[in-house]
Design a protein around this motif. Structure first.
Motif: not given
Ligand code: EPZ
Length: 419
Positions: A342-344, A358-361, A384-386
């Protein structure tokens, strides 16, 4: 098969009544078979682990029934003393039957327990404690065989303040002649709950919640009682962490702040605001939080290991780095790889997890492999976004009842779907 479908990015707002403490009702159910009477546990949540435990105690000859959210256990006629693998292997709490069956039936044959794969989860302290009370214990072919012919009260110091071992030894000592003192006992609130129930049934336990528990053995327990278990402090902590990750304002009922003091202190340092009443917690969280800096899981009243995965999820969207040290279980970071999808930004080394916020996941398809790791993925999906899908719902259902409905009550967007 089922999965959760989560549309992220919404703040959480609303009120939620916290369900029964899973880690209280499970040992309580085990303890109830020591009573030559009928126990009514009130306000009980039908976690899948509770349903499995019901089958286990029915296999011993107890009669289990429900009346609304009351769980009624009639153990006047207990015929069995064996818990076989196909049931015992489904949950850790099956090991809690060892002490009660041994105490009531004077003999026990219990298969090794199952439970979330978060470490080796040995039961040596349980067995050593029972041997210290004179039980004859043989560990063979995946079963524990125990007999109580020569059991007498005695002193036992746990090498580690194990929750389950404290509960097992305490239960066995209740029907063992003489005085038993347990040193270095675990101090979790669920142990106090168990001692309160047993004392209501006629046991003589003092010191539960401290590191020394004293039990005066009695001949039998025969009082039929009603008992309302605690609210689940881990579910309450999970919801607070979800609100911290998403922002918003939630109120939790049937939730004692003193059972989550360490977590609330960390959240307050990260700019969350609290309004606390006796069994109600209101929390407000706006904007991106500062990271916790460093967190070490510990026995109660420290930061619970059962909130570690959920804290990792929050730290992945907090401002700054955080070092999370898992001191209780040797492999309880399986959620990290899924969070990274998820981008972590996570680095793992042995029992240390380093997060860089992070700014967002971003939403992804992820999979739970244990109960609390699954809850962490839900928190990450909500923030998270999405959209995020979480498979492995069967792990989450063990300790959260209809989690999707609870999250929707708090304004989140989450549903359960068949796949
Ligand atoms: C209880 O498990 C809880 N489960 C766990 O919750 C919780 O994580 C744990 O206590 C710690 O708080 C229930 O109450 C059903 P331990 P338990 O014995 O009793 C080692 C959840 O998510 N140990 O306190 O099994 C063990 O390996 C679950 O709801 C021994 O070495 O935990 C671990 O490293 C997960 N020998 C540590 O102690 C033993 O004989 C803590 O275990 C027993 C334990």
């Amino acid at each position: 098969m089922e999965r959760f479908f989560i549309q992220g990015g919404k703040a959480l707002r609303g009120e939620l009544k916290i369900d029964t403490a899973k880690n209280s009702i499970l040992p309580l159910m085990a303890a109830s078979i020591m009573v030559e009477g009928v126990t009514t546990f009130q306000n009980v949540t039908r976690y899948s682990d509770v349903l499995v435990m019901s089958k286990i105690i029915e296999s011993l000859g107890a009669v289990v029934s429900w009346d609304g959210d009351s769980l009624i256990i009639d153990s006047r006629e207990l015929s069995g003393s064996s818990v076989l693998n196909e049931l015992a292997g489904k949950l850790r709490a099956s090991v809690f039957l060892l002490g009660p069956v041994l105490a009531r039936q004077k003999t026990a044959k219990i298969a090794y327990p199952g439970g979330c794969e978060i470490g080796l989860r040995p039961i040596d302290i349980h067995l050593d404690g029972l041997k210290a009370l004179g039980a004859k214990v043989i560990d063979k072919n995946g079963y524990i065989y125990a007999s109580a012919d020569k059991m007498r009260g005695g002193d036992y110091a746990l090498r580690f303040a194990s929750v389950g071992a404290t509960e097992n030894i305490m239960m066995a000592a209740v029907l063992t002649k003489g005085q038993t003192r347990i040193y270095n006992a675990a101090k979790e609130p669920e142990i106090v709950d168990l001692a309160c129930y047993l004392n209501k049934c006629g046991a003589k336990i003092s010191g539960a919640g401290s590191s020394v528990i004293t039990i005066e053995g009695v001949k039998k327990l025969s009082r039929s009682v009603k008992f309302r278990p605690l609210g689940d402090r881990i579910i309450a902590g999970t919801m607070l962490l979800a609100c911290a990750a998403c922002g918003g304002e939630i109120t939790l009922k049937n939730a004692k702040a003193e059972h989550n003091e360490a977590l609330i202190a960390k959240l307050s340092q990260s700019a969350c605001q609290f309004d606390i009443k006796s069994d109600k917690i209101k929390m407000r969280s706006y904007g991106r939080l500062k990271s916790f800096g460093s967190v070490e899981t510990a026995t109660y009243p420290g930061i619970p290991t059962d909130l570690q995965p959920q804290i990792v999820a929050l730290q992945c969207v907090s401002d700054g780095c955080c070092m999370i040290v898992e001191n209780l279980f040797e492999s309880r970071f399986k959620h990290a790889a899924e969070l990274m999808k998820m981008g972590a930004d996570i680095t793992l080394k042995n029992n240390v997890c380093l997060t860089r916020g992070r700014d967002k996941l971003y939403g992804a398809e992820v999979k739970a492999s244990d109960l609390r790791g699954g809850a962490a993925l839900v928190i990450a999906g909500l923030a998270a976004e999405g959209y995020t899908t979480v498979e492995g719902v069967e792990f989450i259902d063990r300790g959260y009842y209809e989690l999707e409905k609870q999250i929707c009550l708090l304004g989140g967007d989450m549903k359960r779907e068949k796949i």
